[in-house]
Design a protein around this motif. Structure first.
Motif: not given
Length: 727
Positions: A537-541, A564-580
């Motif tokens: 998957l093109p996401k972060y681990n 985003n309510n202190n969510d540091f799950h790597p899949m969610v971090v991928y969304r942080y980086a991608k959307e910004a």
């Protein structure tokens, strides 16, 4: 008044048909007939609910029409069966409604994004995203030729001190201009010299140490290793080991391999260097937020984002205070919960076996090499527990008496390995981006799922028995003892801890189920931030995560996670980086560098697998009989040669060495060994040296690696670079 009635259909012989009944309705009046006919036609009926505070308007809600469902069931299945089907449908609707309410109608639950669509996570305006990119580039944290995303919309090409100027005449479409969107940076840094690293006779038994100050060009690594470009892990590992000289005199002729040279040093002409003046913020930028999707229900972050002056980029030979760069400390972080076991024990041994720590000499060589440190952060109790005032003293007492951890308290390792107490409150209060607000959000959040800590008072029966319910067990676990008793909260806490530690102190975080396989000197030279890819998957681990101390990118990631309510799950971090549009600043490296078995374990690239070949992660601990000769025959040198580390993915409850499940480090640590041997062989009264007949005939890869690292500490063999430990 006319009324409608119905009669049973007589049979042709004049007798009543007992097997079938007519499904024609009967009505007591024409008005009832009209109402029933109207209700019968529609599957949905409107219900009007009052709106609080609005007396003249009502809210219309559509609900299933029970009459329509019932009549349809009777017409299709008959009166008895139709009524039964209607009742079952009603029960199903009630149970489904109850289940959905139970699952999603509390604060700790959220509706699946498949139903409502994923909400954006973005909380920063474009002007701030531009400033983050400009700050990172000016600080030398983007030593890459990869483009700046169009979505950042810079109108002036930033000057990049980590890139050399382009050779020759620059194509017109690459020349820096003002006006249109710029996606390239202008290199103003030092020339790069790519190294031909290999063992030289007569020292060909072991590979050479990396050159101090050398840098891995991860752009070149991506060209040979990117899974998205259909690159094989096996081929990537060959490039990595040849380019680093890890083939140590066993190189097979392959022709000219200049394209495989990925390690370089920065050349400083005349030995003098002054950091170039870098303009941090251009005067003319496109600051429109068009095309950005803000997170629903929250305000933008306060703009402009507060950033310190950019860090001066200095090549390694020009560092003013010796070989270590205080702005980029070489600190490895690990996080551990509960009692110390053989898992972090082997990770720490691999650190001593591979990294350049100066253990081969008694002299202080701190002015020649920059020695990395490993900080082991330990949360001694459950993830939700608050440490006591004596927690630090209790921690070191426990480490001292634990046979797996006590060897690392030896004075010989005091500069390399540091044990530290993790205190969640103290850590979060030490981060300026978190300290004033983190208490307003949930603490244990992962992938949108919230784990609320119960305020539970045990009953007298439970107190006497010392037991808790299965729900409370989740909040009282200290480490994962099996796949059924997985310490989920500690994993969530570690997801947060890695970002907090790297942002506060700088350095690289690694999960405790990681084994070092080579010196990281050239990775430290790369000043950019990185994690690695989540398998196919093109996401972060973020099992490996490198961030720079107090960086603009770190501020962005932590503030976005907080909002985003202190969510540091790597899949969610991928969304942080991608959307910004921040993926270019947090490089997603191929898992061949840190997790080379992952693709094979998920049934990818099995036509040309790696060495060793694992079809599942447990193969590391229990090697298949078909391949059981490999670990002993090939040893450490045959284990994913070229990769920087190996991530064995949990298995906390599986022993590295089942037959010798104790630290086997020689006479200097005999007390710890004796204590562990008694525990491992509880039925034996004397922990005498056992016979070879007591050992397993076939040794797994996990066992061979553990025993190899222990032999180095005992002084029976050198480390991977041919250096002997000096006591």
């Amino acid at each position: 008044m006319v009324s409608s009635v119905y009669f049973p259909n007589p049979r042709q012989n004049g007798f009543r048909d007992k097997g079938r009944k007519s499904t024609l309705p009967s009505y007591s009046s024409a008005v009832q007939e009209k109402l029933e006919q109207r209700a019968y036609k529609s599957w949905w009926i409107p219900v009007f609910l009052p709106l609080p505070g609005v007396r003249t308007r009502r809210f219309r809600v559509y609900i299933p029409n029970a009459t329509r469902i019932h009549q349809s069931s009777i017409a299709r299945f008959g009166r008895k069966r139709g009524t039964l089907v209607s009742c079952l449908a009603l029960i199903f609707i009630i149970l489904t409604t109850f289940a959905f309410t139970k699952r999603f109608a509390t604060k700790s639950k959220q509706w699946p994004t498949a139903f409502v669509g994923p909400s954006s996570t973005l909380v920063f305006r474009r002007r701030d995203l531009q400033r983050i990119w400009q700050w990172e580039i000016a600080s030398g944290h983007h030593p890459s030729r990869k483009d700046i995303p169009d979505g950042i919309r810079l109108t002036v090409a930033p000057e990049n001190p980590a890139l050399p100027p382009r050779k020759g005449t620059m194509p017109s479409h690459l020349k820096p201009t003002s006006g249109p969107v710029q996606v390239h940076t202008t290199g103003v840094g030092q020339r790069r010299i790519y190294l031909d690293i290999q063992s030289r006779p007569p020292n060909v038994a072991y590979p050479p140490r990396p050159v101090p100050g050398s840098i891995a060009d991860l752009d070149i690594v991506m060209e040979h290793c990117d899974f998205s470009e259909k690159k094989y892990v096996r081929d990537c590992l060959e490039v990595l080991r040849v380019g680093a000289g890890l083939d140590n005199g066993k190189r097979v002729r392959r022709g000219k391999m200049d394209d495989w040279k990925y390690i370089y040093v920065e050349h400083v002409a005349n030995g003098t260097y002054e950091p170039p003046p870098i303009e941090f913020e251009p005067s003319d930028t496109d600051v429109s937020d068009s095309g950005l999707s803000k997170k629903r229900g929250v305000d933008w972050e306060a703009s402009p984002i507060a950033l310190p002056p950019p860090l001066p980029h200095r090549p390694y030979p020009t560092l003013p205070q010796g070989p270590c760069d205080e702005n980029h400390p070489r600190i490895f972080h690990m996080f551990w919960t509960g009692p110390f076991t053989d898992k972090p024990y082997v990770s720490l041994l691999s650190f001593l076996f591979t990294q350049n720590l100066g253990l081969e000499t008694q002299d202080d060589i701190s002015d020649i090499i920059c020695k990395p440190q490993l900080w082991v952060w330990i949360n001694p109790g459950p993830a939700a527990a608050i440490p006591t005032t004596s927690a630090t003293q209790s921690l070191f007492e426990e480490l001292k008496h634990n046979p797996w951890s006590s060897p690392f308290l030896h004075p010989r390792f005091k500069e390399a390995i540091h044990f530290k107490l993790w205190n969640t409150t103290e850590q979060l209060d030490s981060i300026p981006e978190l300290k004033d607000e983190w208490r307003n959000y949930d603490l244990f959040v992962s992938g949108g799922e919230i784990y609320s800590i119960p305020q539970r008072k045990p009953s007298s029966t439970e107190s006497a028995a010392g037991k808790t319910s299965s729900e409370d067990d989740l909040f009282n676990r200290t480490g994962s003892k099996s796949s059924q008793e997985y310490d989920r909260l500690s994993v969530i806490l570690s997801d947060m801890a890695r970002f907090v530690l790297c942002h506060r102190f700088g350095g690289t975080y690694l999960d405790a189920d990681t084994i070092f396989l080579r010196d990281w000197e050239d990775l430290w030279g790369w000043k950019g931030a990185f994690a690695y890819r989540w398998s196919r998957l093109p996401k972060y681990n973020t099992a490996v995560l490198h961030l720079n101390k107090g960086s603009a990118l770190g501020k962005f990631l932590i503030r976005t996670a907080l909002r985003n309510n202190n969510d540091f799950h790597p899949m969610v971090v991928y969304r942080y980086a991608k959307e910004a549009h921040m993926e270019g600043l947090l490089l997603r490296l191929p898992d061949a560098l840190f997790d080379p078995a992952w693709l094979n374990t998920e049934d990818y690239q099995r036509d040309r697998p790696t060495q060793p070949y694992f079809t599942a992660f447990p193969d590391f601990f229990s090697t298949s009989g078909v391949y059981s000769a490999q670990p002993q025959a090939l040893g450490f040198e045959g284990f994913f040669r070229g990769s920087y580390s190996y991530h064995f993915h949990n298995s906390w409850w599986t022993a590295f060495d089942e037959a010798r499940n104790w630290p086997d480090l020689g006479p200097k640590f005999s007390a710890a060994e004796r204590a562990a041997r008694i525990i491992a062989k509880a039925n034996e009264t004397s922990p005498d040296e056992e016979s070879v007949a007591d050992d397993n005939r076939d040794l797994s890869w996990a066992t061979v690696l553990k025993r190899t690292f222990e032999a180095y500490i005992r002084g029976e063999r050198p480390n991977m670079y041919g250096e002997w430990l000096q006591w």
